[in-house]
Scaffold this active site. Structure first.
Site, short mmCIF file in Angstrom:
data_model
loop_
_atom_site.label_atom_id
_atom_site.label_comp_id
_atom_site.label_asym_id
_atom_site.label_seq_id
_atom_site.Cartn_x
_atom_site.Cartn_y
_atom_site.Cartn_z
N SER A 1 21.54 -21.05 8.15
CA SER A 1 21.22 -21.42 6.77
C SER A 1 21.26 -22.93 6.60
O SER A 1 20.48 -23.51 5.85
CB SER A 1 22.21 -20.79 5.79
N MET A 2 22.19 -23.60 7.33
CA MET A 2 22.24 -25.07 7.28
C MET A 2 20.93 -25.67 7.79
O MET A 2 20.44 -26.66 7.26
CB MET A 2 23.42 -25.60 8.12
N ILE B 1 28.32 -21.02 4.14
CA ILE B 1 26.94 -21.13 4.64
C ILE B 1 26.98 -21.21 6.17
O ILE B 1 27.69 -22.03 6.73
CB ILE B 1 26.26 -22.38 4.04
N ASP B 2 26.20 -20.33 6.84
CA ASP B 2 26.23 -20.31 8.30
C ASP B 2 25.27 -21.36 8.89
O ASP B 2 24.54 -22.03 8.16
CB ASP B 2 25.95 -18.90 8.83
N SER B 3 25.31 -21.48 10.21
CA SER B 3 24.59 -22.58 10.86
C SER B 3 23.07 -22.44 10.68
O SER B 3 22.38 -23.46 10.51
CB SER B 3 24.95 -22.65 12.34
#
Lengths: 410, 79
Positions: free
Chosen positions: B43-44, B39-41
């Site tokens: 998406s976080m 999960i990329d930043s």
């Protein structure tokens, strides 16, 4: 015609429209004279004088996975769906990313995102906004997403010229290939603007039909009883390719994208020049650019939005530039007006008319306006002659933008 | 009444699935968002926004960067 110029051909088509979720279903509905216009069911319908629109036949949520859809404005969803179809239709060509371009624009951009994000921001604050709000609202978002999807690195561009956007994008794509910047360009237009604010704004400009008792009969280009345009939504995207590249890979070629003409009215921000000079000159420029004669043009897909002023002026411009011999259709009578998407889907219809040698009839044309001296296709679709022929798609936009794209059989 | 770890885990699984498409069953306490779930930043950030709405807690940006695993988020929400 300069004989040493790179020839550009069309090898893929993709669309999602009020008539169907793809090109085949849309085209078949057009030939059957079906209408994609239906009553609006959203709450805001009570606040506007127009109660109907050309809502996309297939909602993007039925096509895109939820995690993908939630990062895209509806206009971007349409664009990505149409681009994927076009790319598959072209045979998903092997091409160096450095030689692949994208030109996809929108008249308005992510207006649905802007409005809902503004509500969210006011109600819950800045930190409840999606981190994708900006790429969802920017009008170049579709081009960006498509370039990522296809690995297109020759340049991703977005033209913004209201209802001429889709056609201008295709023109720019042709130019990218001719100038040597790319071998393949994915080009077209998209729009998703069926929202209360947009309907209210167009209604405020007195541009929309209010035939609320007969939505399917409301879009009636060239008819005496027309009273304004009908808003539609969707996207139309084509794959343009240098003929050399297409031939080398044995691609199916729909038509040659032979030329494009652009002018600007410099007259009025929303109204058309009453003499139609801009539209006429755009068609003449397209003929010149394509190296064809007016007599070669057997078909015109008119911009014809069903507004009281515009249609007759365009008919005169067609008569002056092309003559009275070409079979003229107005497919907005069935799709409604897709704004930035219009030039994309109508270029596709023009290409298919050449490829299938048949022109869809204009729906709702009960009593043609007086003084129209072009050959309006009424009743049944019209077969086109065999042999080498050409067709033109006209797209004009608020701001005074006029674009004519000429296609020829191959 | 405090939410149980199981309830938070189920809620997070639903949120992660909605945002990334990763099956909710893969969202287990020991998983790292970046290393295990990919999960990329951005998406976080989406997950944090959704979690704030779901569980009614504020997750400030300077805290979010310390929440590496699913368990970290559960602990933060329970704290």
């Amino acid at each position: 015609m300069s004989t040493n110029r790179v020839r550009v051909v069309v090898t893929g088509l993709g669309a999602t429209t009020p008539l169907g979720g793809d090109v085949a279903s849309t085209w078949s509905a057009l030939l059957d004279g079906k209408s994609g216009i239906r009553p609006i069911t959203e709450d805001w319908v009570d606040t506007v004088p127009v109660k109907f629109a050309g809502v996309a036949a297939v909602d993007p949520s039925e096509v895109l996975p939820r995690p993908e859809a939630r990062r895209l404005d509806r206009a971007e969803q349409f664009a990505l769906i149409a681009a994927r179809q076009a790319w598959q239709d072209a045979g998903a060509p092997e091409v160096d990313g450095e030689r692949l371009g994208v030109v996809v624009g929108s008249g308005i951009g992510g207006i649905g995102t802007i409005l809902s994000a503004y509500d969210l921001y006011r109600e819950k604050g800045w930190n409840r906004l999606s981190p994708f709000t900006v790429p969802m609202l920017m009008p170049n978002g579709s081009a960006g997403w498509i370039s990522i999807e296809l690995g297109a690195k020759a340049g991703a561009h977005s033209t913004v010229s209201a209802c001429a956007t889709g056609a201008e994008s295709i023109g720019y794509g042709i130019d990218m290939i001719r100038s040597g910047r790319a071998d393949i360009v994915v080009a077209g237009g998209t729009e998703a603007a069926i929202h209360g604010l947009n309907v209210a704004s167009f209604a405020a400009a007195r541009a929309m039909s209010t035939r609320n008792d007969e939505p399917e009969r409301a879009s009636r280009p060239f008819d005496k009883g027309r009273d304004g345009f009908v808003l539609g939504e969707g996207a139309g995207i084509v794959v343009l390719e240098s003929e050399e590249h297409a031939r080398a890979r044995g691609a199916r070629i729909y038509a040659e994208a032979a030329g494009v003409g652009y002018t600007s009215d410099a007259y009025h921000i929303t109204g058309i020049d009453p003499e139609g000079k801009g539209g006429r000159q755009a068609m003449l420029s397209a003929l010149k650019d394509a190296g064809i004669a007016a007599s070669d043009v057997h078909h015109v897909n008119a911009h014809a939005t069903s507004t009281p002023l515009g249609d007759e002026i365009e008919a005169r411009a067609i008569k002056d530039a092309i003559g009275g011999h070409a079979a003229v259709t107005a497919t907005k009578s069935m799709t409604g007006h897709l704004l930035g998407g219009a030039g994309g889907v109508e270029s596709i219809f023009t290409i298919l008319a050449l490829h299938e040698r048949i022109v869809p009839a204009i729906a709702n044309l009960d009593n043609p306006a007086d003084g129209i001296e072009v050959d309006l296709v009424r009743g049944e679709p019209r077969k086109l002659d065999g042999g080498q022929i050409a067709a033109i798609n006209n797209s004009f936009g608020f701001g005074g933008h006029n674009v004519a794209v000429a296609f020829t059989t191959v | 009444m405090a939410v149980t770890e199981q309830e938070i885990l189920a809620g997070l699984g639903k949120i992660v699935n909605e945002i990334t498409g990763i099956p909710a069953t893969e969202v287990t306490p020991e998983k790292s968002f970046v290393d295990d779930l990919d999960i990329d930043s951005l998406s976080m950030v989406e997950i944090a926004v959704a979690a704030q709405d779901e569980f009614g807690v504020e997750i400030p940006d300077d805290q979010l960067k310390h929440l590496k695993t699913v368990k970290d988020v559960i602990n933060f929400i329970q704290a």
